[in-house]
Design a protein around this motif. Structure first.
Motif, PDB file in Angstrom:
ATOM      1  N   ASP A   9       0.833  -1.196   0.000  1.00  0.00           N
ATOM      2  CA  ASP A   9       0.000   0.000   0.000  1.00  0.00           C
ATOM      3  C   ASP A   9       0.871   1.250   0.000  1.00  0.00           C
ATOM      4  O   ASP A   9       0.556   2.236  -0.665  1.00  0.00           O
ATOM      5  CB  ASP A   9      -0.931   0.018   1.217  1.00  0.00           C
ATOM      6  CG  ASP A   9      -2.085  -0.975   1.100  1.00  0.00           C
ATOM      7  OD1 ASP A   9      -2.357  -1.472  -0.017  1.00  0.00           O
ATOM      8  OD2 ASP A   9      -2.724  -1.253   2.132  1.00  0.00           O
ATOM      9  N   ARG A  13       1.850   3.855  -5.276  1.00  0.00           N
ATOM     10  CA  ARG A  13       1.899   5.018  -6.171  1.00  0.00           C
ATOM     11  C   ARG A  13       3.242   5.105  -6.898  1.00  0.00           C
ATOM     12  O   ARG A  13       3.295   5.242  -8.113  1.00  0.00           O
ATOM     13  CB  ARG A  13       1.643   6.319  -5.423  1.00  0.00           C
ATOM     14  CG  ARG A  13       1.829   7.530  -6.349  1.00  0.00           C
ATOM     15  CD  ARG A  13       1.190   8.782  -5.866  1.00  0.00           C
ATOM     16  NE  ARG A  13      -0.246   8.845  -5.963  1.00  0.00           N
ATOM     17  CZ  ARG A  13      -0.943   8.915  -7.109  1.00  0.00           C
ATOM     18  NH1 ARG A  13      -0.325   8.892  -8.255  1.00  0.00           N
ATOM     19  NH2 ARG A  13      -2.245   9.003  -7.099  1.00  0.00           N
ATOM     20  N   ASP A  65      -5.762  -1.773   1.002  1.00  0.00           N
ATOM     21  CA  ASP A  65      -6.119  -0.542   0.295  1.00  0.00           C
ATOM     22  C   ASP A  65      -5.903  -0.686  -1.209  1.00  0.00           C
ATOM     23  O   ASP A  65      -6.757  -0.284  -2.008  1.00  0.00           O
ATOM     24  CB  ASP A  65      -5.312   0.653   0.817  1.00  0.00           C
ATOM     25  CG  ASP A  65      -5.654   1.005   2.249  1.00  0.00           C
ATOM     26  OD1 ASP A  65      -6.734   0.582   2.734  1.00  0.00           O
ATOM     27  OD2 ASP A  65      -4.841   1.697   2.897  1.00  0.00           O
ATOM     28  N   THR A  66      -4.777  -1.256  -1.585  1.00  0.00           N
ATOM     29  CA  THR A  66      -4.478  -1.438  -3.004  1.00  0.00           C
ATOM     30  C   THR A  66      -5.436  -2.456  -3.622  1.00  0.00           C
ATOM     31  O   THR A  66      -5.954  -2.234  -4.721  1.00  0.00           O
ATOM     32  CB  THR A  66      -3.013  -1.874  -3.193  1.00  0.00           C
ATOM     33  OG1 THR A  66      -2.169  -0.890  -2.586  1.00  0.00           O
ATOM     34  CG2 THR A  66      -2.654  -2.001  -4.658  1.00  0.00           C
ATOM     35  N   GLN A  68      -8.459  -3.185  -2.611  1.00  0.00           N
ATOM     36  CA  GLN A  68      -9.784  -2.564  -2.662  1.00  0.00           C
ATOM     37  C   GLN A  68      -9.867  -1.545  -3.790  1.00  0.00           C
ATOM     38  O   GLN A  68     -10.891  -1.428  -4.461  1.00  0.00           O
ATOM     39  CB  GLN A  68     -10.109  -1.909  -1.328  1.00  0.00           C
ATOM     40  CG  GLN A  68     -11.492  -1.313  -1.277  1.00  0.00           C
ATOM     41  CD  GLN A  68     -11.795  -0.677   0.065  1.00  0.00           C
ATOM     42  OE1 GLN A  68     -10.921  -0.471   0.887  1.00  0.00           O
ATOM     43  NE2 GLN A  68     -13.061  -0.372   0.268  1.00  0.00           N
ATOM     44  N   ARG A  69      -8.793  -0.807  -4.006  1.00  0.00           N
ATOM     45  CA  ARG A  69      -8.754   0.190  -5.082  1.00  0.00           C
ATOM     46  C   ARG A  69      -9.102  -0.439  -6.434  1.00  0.00           C
ATOM     47  O   ARG A  69      -9.740   0.176  -7.275  1.00  0.00           O
ATOM     48  CB  ARG A  69      -7.357   0.803  -5.131  1.00  0.00           C
ATOM     49  CG  ARG A  69      -7.194   1.920  -6.118  1.00  0.00           C
ATOM     50  CD  ARG A  69      -5.818   2.553  -5.973  1.00  0.00           C
ATOM     51  NE  ARG A  69      -5.794   3.408  -4.805  1.00  0.00           N
ATOM     52  CZ  ARG A  69      -4.885   3.366  -3.828  1.00  0.00           C
ATOM     53  NH1 ARG A  69      -3.880   2.514  -3.882  1.00  0.00           N
ATOM     54  NH2 ARG A  69      -4.946   4.182  -2.813  1.00  0.00           N
ATOM     55  N   TRP A  70      -8.691  -1.685  -6.631  1.00  0.00           N
ATOM     56  CA  TRP A  70      -8.941  -2.383  -7.894  1.00  0.00           C
ATOM     57  C   TRP A  70     -10.125  -3.347  -7.816  1.00  0.00           C
ATOM     58  O   TRP A  70     -10.404  -4.055  -8.776  1.00  0.00           O
ATOM     59  CB  TRP A  70      -7.681  -3.117  -8.355  1.00  0.00           C
ATOM     60  CG  TRP A  70      -6.672  -2.128  -8.827  1.00  0.00           C
ATOM     61  CD1 TRP A  70      -5.570  -1.683  -8.148  1.00  0.00           C
ATOM     62  CD2 TRP A  70      -6.710  -1.400 -10.043  1.00  0.00           C
ATOM     63  NE1 TRP A  70      -4.924  -0.729  -8.881  1.00  0.00           N
ATOM     64  CE2 TRP A  70      -5.600  -0.531 -10.048  1.00  0.00           C
ATOM     65  CE3 TRP A  70      -7.576  -1.387 -11.129  1.00  0.00           C
ATOM     66  CZ2 TRP A  70      -5.336   0.332 -11.113  1.00  0.00           C
ATOM     67  CZ3 TRP A  70      -7.308  -0.534 -12.181  1.00  0.00           C
ATOM     68  CH2 TRP A  70      -6.199   0.309 -12.168  1.00  0.00           C
TER      69      TRP A  70
END
Length: 114
Positions: A9, A13, A65-66, A68-70
């Motif tokens: 996470d 970026r 988080d990562t 869930q982002r996708w």
């Protein structure tokens, strides 16, 4: 890069979204049969395309988080990105030859041949 890079996470970026090369981000469960089956495929993909593609993995349990982002709901889920923009989503385990062909189809027939 001819190895499979871990993504968290915290590094998402910088490693994925800001990458100047295409990225194959593969979401895996820590200890699963699919992970054991797909790991050699990812290593071979990195070996063959590593100068032109970053092959990266993210553990779903430790990087929620990562995942869930996708919208990852099952593993393995692979997201192919170029300049941070999703090009293709691939679900499930497949042989390296097929994975490489799908990457080339998404990024152009000349991708990875130079």
């Amino acid at each position: 890069m001819s190895y499979v890079a871990p993504v968290t996470d915290a590094t998402y970026r910088a490693r994925v979204i800001d990458s100047l090369t295409p990225v194959l981000l593969v979401f895996l469960d820590n200890d699963s049969e699919a992970r054991r089956a797909f790991t050699p495929v990812l290593s071979e993909t990195a070996r063959q395309l590593g100068d032109n593609l970053l092959v990266a993995t993210a553990e779903t349990a430790t990087n929620p988080d990562t995942a869930q982002r996708w919208g990852v709901t099952r593993t393995p889920t692979a997201v192919l990105l170029h300049y941070g923009i999703m090009q293709r989503v691939l679900l499930g385990v497949r042989p390296a030859e097929r994975l490489i062909e799908e990457i080339r189809q998404a990024l152009g027939p000349d991708f990875g041949t130079a």
